[in-house]
Design a protein around this motif. Structure first.
Motif, PDB file in Angstrom:
ATOM      1  N   ALA A 212      32.002  38.488  29.143  1.00 57.04           N
ATOM      2  CA  ALA A 212      30.547  38.365  29.251  1.00 57.04           C
ATOM      3  C   ALA A 212      30.148  37.926  30.658  1.00 57.04           C
ATOM      4  O   ALA A 212      29.169  38.428  31.224  1.00 57.04           O
ATOM      5  N   ALA A 213      30.904  37.004  31.241  1.00 53.73           N
ATOM      6  CA  ALA A 213      30.596  36.528  32.593  1.00 53.73           C
ATOM      7  C   ALA A 213      30.761  37.648  33.612  1.00 53.73           C
ATOM      8  O   ALA A 213      29.944  37.775  34.537  1.00 53.73           O
ATOM      9  N   VAL A 214      31.790  38.468  33.462  1.00 58.02           N
ATOM     10  CA  VAL A 214      32.005  39.588  34.375  1.00 58.02           C
ATOM     11  C   VAL A 214      30.854  40.586  34.262  1.00 58.02           C
ATOM     12  O   VAL A 214      30.375  41.128  35.273  1.00 58.02           O
TER      13      VAL A 214
ATOM     14  N   GLY B  85      25.848  34.763  41.625  1.00 59.40           N
ATOM     15  CA  GLY B  85      24.889  33.673  41.508  1.00 59.40           C
ATOM     16  C   GLY B  85      24.219  33.596  40.158  1.00 59.40           C
ATOM     17  O   GLY B  85      23.688  32.538  39.781  1.00 59.40           O
ATOM     18  N   ALA B  86      24.215  34.702  39.415  1.00 60.36           N
ATOM     19  CA  ALA B  86      23.563  34.716  38.108  1.00 60.36           C
ATOM     20  C   ALA B  86      24.452  34.155  37.012  1.00 60.36           C
ATOM     21  O   ALA B  86      23.997  33.943  35.878  1.00 60.36           O
TER      22      ALA B  86
ATOM     23  N   HIS C  74      33.384  45.700  41.635  1.00 59.55           N
ATOM     24  CA  HIS C  74      33.016  44.303  41.358  1.00 59.55           C
ATOM     25  C   HIS C  74      32.752  43.587  42.683  1.00 59.55           C
ATOM     26  O   HIS C  74      33.523  42.711  43.094  1.00 59.55           O
ATOM     27  N   PRO C  75      31.666  43.930  43.384  1.00 62.41           N
ATOM     28  CA  PRO C  75      31.423  43.360  44.716  1.00 62.41           C
ATOM     29  C   PRO C  75      31.272  41.846  44.724  1.00 62.41           C
ATOM     30  O   PRO C  75      31.503  41.204  45.751  1.00 62.41           O
ATOM     31  N   TRP C  76      30.922  41.249  43.615  1.00 65.40           N
ATOM     32  CA  TRP C  76      30.764  39.789  43.550  1.00 65.40           C
ATOM     33  C   TRP C  76      32.086  39.060  43.803  1.00 65.40           C
ATOM     34  O   TRP C  76      32.080  37.880  44.182  1.00 65.40           O
TER      35      TRP C  76
END
Length: 310
Positions: A39-41, A50-51, A118-120
């Motif tokens: 869910a976090a991914v 940041g979200a 997944h750029p984060w």
């Protein structure tokens, strides 16, 4: 060096390796660390790192934030597990791409693709080597590519750092452009043309002669891959080094530079000295701008005088 039997694993690393103690009895509905991480991914992929918060993940799963802490006790642990999930494992195709050079290139390309998906991950602060299963698998794949070469184990690791560093830098740049395309709706060609036009309008020959020459040569319109060019030339250097070693000409390794400045960074006098250097450099840049402006005006006056003399 003997392995430490009393080593206590941080909670996040223990969770990644599947050796963490099970949580206390949780809420009535089923939940797992895997569900929380997934869910976090999903949140990070959609909205950025940041979200991600315990509250946001809990809301997505339909639980209270406190219920998540039974499984993941800190946000830093959650981010570590997210990074592990997003990183995944190197493909068999990449691991068996060919010789050492072909395999490292395939691993590089695969890592860049992961950063774009997944750029984060690029936003996660680097505080050390992530000692997790998937990260270990990527390292093992890179070192396996160099197995059988004349390089020592520390030299192989250095080459691996070169390739992973190149993939991270490439991913950082390409992810930034992809983010711009999504937010502005611009096509890649439009971005390229706009940047080239800006450079041509702002960069003058008298102020930046070498950059202007490159602009006039069309470097910002060139369609070749500058990142792959850099990687290929770096691997050329690795091959040349291997050839030197094969001839019995292994040079001494350069000592690691370490983090000496970090040790003295809190010192007040050192900070003041660094600030003085930055201010002096800023003043020098300003003086050079004035010099260039005055030179342009002098040339214009000289040209005007020459025309009048005719």
């Amino acid at each position: 060096m003997a392995e430490r039997e009393d080593l206590e694993l941080p909670r996040g690393i223990a969770l990644a390796w599947g050796v963490a103690a099970n949580p206390q009895r949780g809420p009535k509905r089923e939940m797992s660390v895997e569900q929380i991480v997934e869910a976090a991914v999903q949140i990070a992929d959609a909205e950025g790192l940041g979200a991600v918060s315990m509250a946001a993940v809990a809301s997505r799963l339909g639980y209270t934030p406190m219920s998540l802490y039974r499984y993941v006790t800190a946000k830093d642990d959650l981010i570590l597990l997210m990074q592990e999930e997003a990183t995944g494992l190197p493909s068999e195709e990449a691991r068996t791409a060919g010789d050492w050079r072909e395999t490292l290139t395939a691993l590089y390309r695969e890592q860049v693709t992961l950063y774009l998906q997944h750029p984060w991950v690029l936003e996660v602060p680097i505080s050390g080597s992530p000692v997790t299963p998937n990260s270990a698998a990527w390292m093992d794949a890179g070192l396996a590519a160099l197995d059988g070469t004349a390089l020592t184990h520390d030299e192989r690791l250095s080459v691996l750092l070169l390739v992973t560093g190149a993939s991270r830098w490439t991913g950082l740049v390409l992810a930034g452009y992809a983010r711009r395309q999504r937010s502005s709706g611009e096509a890649p060609d439009d971005i390229t043309l706009h940047e080239d036009a800006l450079y041509r309008a702002l960069v003058t020959e008298d102020a930046y002669p070498h950059l202007r020459a490159a602009i006039d040569a069309g470097v910002f319109l060139d369609e070749s891959d500058p990142f792959m060019f850099g990687l290929e030339r770096s691997l050329d250097g690795v091959q040349a080094y291997m050839d030197r070693v094969a001839d019995g000409r292994r040079p001494e390794r350069v000592p690691w530079m370490g983090l000496d400045d970090a040790d003295i960074a809190p010192d007040k006098r050192y900070r003041e000295a660094r600030k003085a250097v930055r201010e002096a450099e800023k003043a020098l840049r300003a003086a050079r701008r004035v010099e260039r402006q005055v030179a342009r005006e002098a040339r214009e006056r000289a040209a005007t005088a020459a025309r009048r003399a005719e």
